[in-house]
Design a protein around this motif. Structure first.
Motif, PDB file in Angstrom:
ATOM      1  N   TYR A   1     -20.206   7.139  -9.108  1.00 18.41           N
ATOM      2  CA  TYR A   1     -19.002   7.100  -9.184  1.00 18.41           C
ATOM      3  C   TYR A   1     -18.099   6.287  -9.195  1.00 18.41           C
TER       4      TYR A   1
ATOM      5  N   LYS B   1     -10.148   5.143 -15.448  1.00 15.19           N
ATOM      6  CA  LYS B   1      -9.169   4.416 -15.382  1.00 15.19           C
ATOM      7  C   LYS B   1      -8.636   3.295 -16.686  1.00 15.19           C
TER       8      LYS B   1
ATOM      9  N   PRO C   1     -13.516   0.437  -6.642  1.00 14.18           N
ATOM     10  CA  PRO C   1     -13.355   1.702  -6.924  1.00 14.18           C
ATOM     11  C   PRO C   1     -13.531   2.427  -5.288  1.00 14.18           C
TER      12      PRO C   1
ATOM     13  N   GLU D   1     -14.974   6.388 -11.945  1.00 13.22           N
ATOM     14  CA  GLU D   1     -13.960   5.924 -11.359  1.00 13.22           C
ATOM     15  C   GLU D   1     -13.189   4.684 -12.381  1.00 13.22           C
TER      16      GLU D   1
END
Length: 196
Positions: free
Chosen positions: A24, A32, A177, A28
């Motif tokens: 994750y 972005k 993150p 993330e």
């Protein structure tokens, strides 16, 4: 241990079939910064247990390639080419380069961390050393304009390492993150636009 078991990212990883909550963090950052695109050649340094490679292979599509390199063994991931060995060993690097078959690398990513001894100054020095090895690998194998994402712990040596990255890449950004634990000093440095 309780924190780990109750961690929402740990639970999500189990449910969604990822090998570690670190998946994750990469998702993330990728959402972005648009790191991983279809057709890319991606190298995952210090890949075990493989959650970053799982994310990358899903995002490079059928025409992309993901190479996962680690000293430790790793369970196979469909379509990910795994090599066990030291990515700073000359013979190992030559075998890796043969697998590239002349293709250039678009992204080198590394979530590598040393085995923690519990001695902060020693752990910090080893973390920076691993990041420097990863940067050296990236600077030798990335195509001009390529990108490099690496985990670093804030502390002694961090600013100097960031300056080293700025010598290799046109821009260097810090990413933290949500899946990184708030009390952790870990951040990710993203180098973009590898200089020729």
């Amino acid at each position: 241990m309780t924190e780990h078991v109750n961690d929402p990212f740990v639970q999500r990883a189990k449910t969604e079939g990822y090998r570690a909550r670190a998946a994750y963090k990469l998702m993330e950052i990728d959402d972005k910064d648009k790191l991983i695109r279809p057709g890319m050649v991606v190298v995952d340094l210090g890949a075990a247990p493989g959650s970053w490679s799982q994310v990358a292979i899903n995002r490079v599509g059928d025409n992309g390639r993901v190479f996962a390199l680690d000293l430790l063994p790793m369970e196979p991931i469909h379509r990910v080419q795994f090599m066990q060995g030291d990515f700073h060993d000359e013979e190992f690097v030559q075998r890796f380069e043969a697998l590239l078959e002349g293709r250039t690398v678009d992204l080198v990513m590394s979530d590598i961390a040393p085995n923690i001894s519990g001695i902060p100054t020693s752990d910090q020095a080893r973390s920076i050393y691993l990041a420097e090895l990863a940067l050296d690998f990236a600077s030798q194998h990335l195509a001009p304009g390529g990108r490099f994402l690496v985990k670093v712990f804030q502390g002694q040596g961090f600013d100097e390492f960031r300056k080293q990255m700025e010598g290799v890449f046109r821009s260097v950004a810090v990413r933290k993150p949500q899946a990184s634990r708030g009390r952790s000093s870990e951040v990710y440095l993203l180098g973009s636009g590898k200089r020729n």
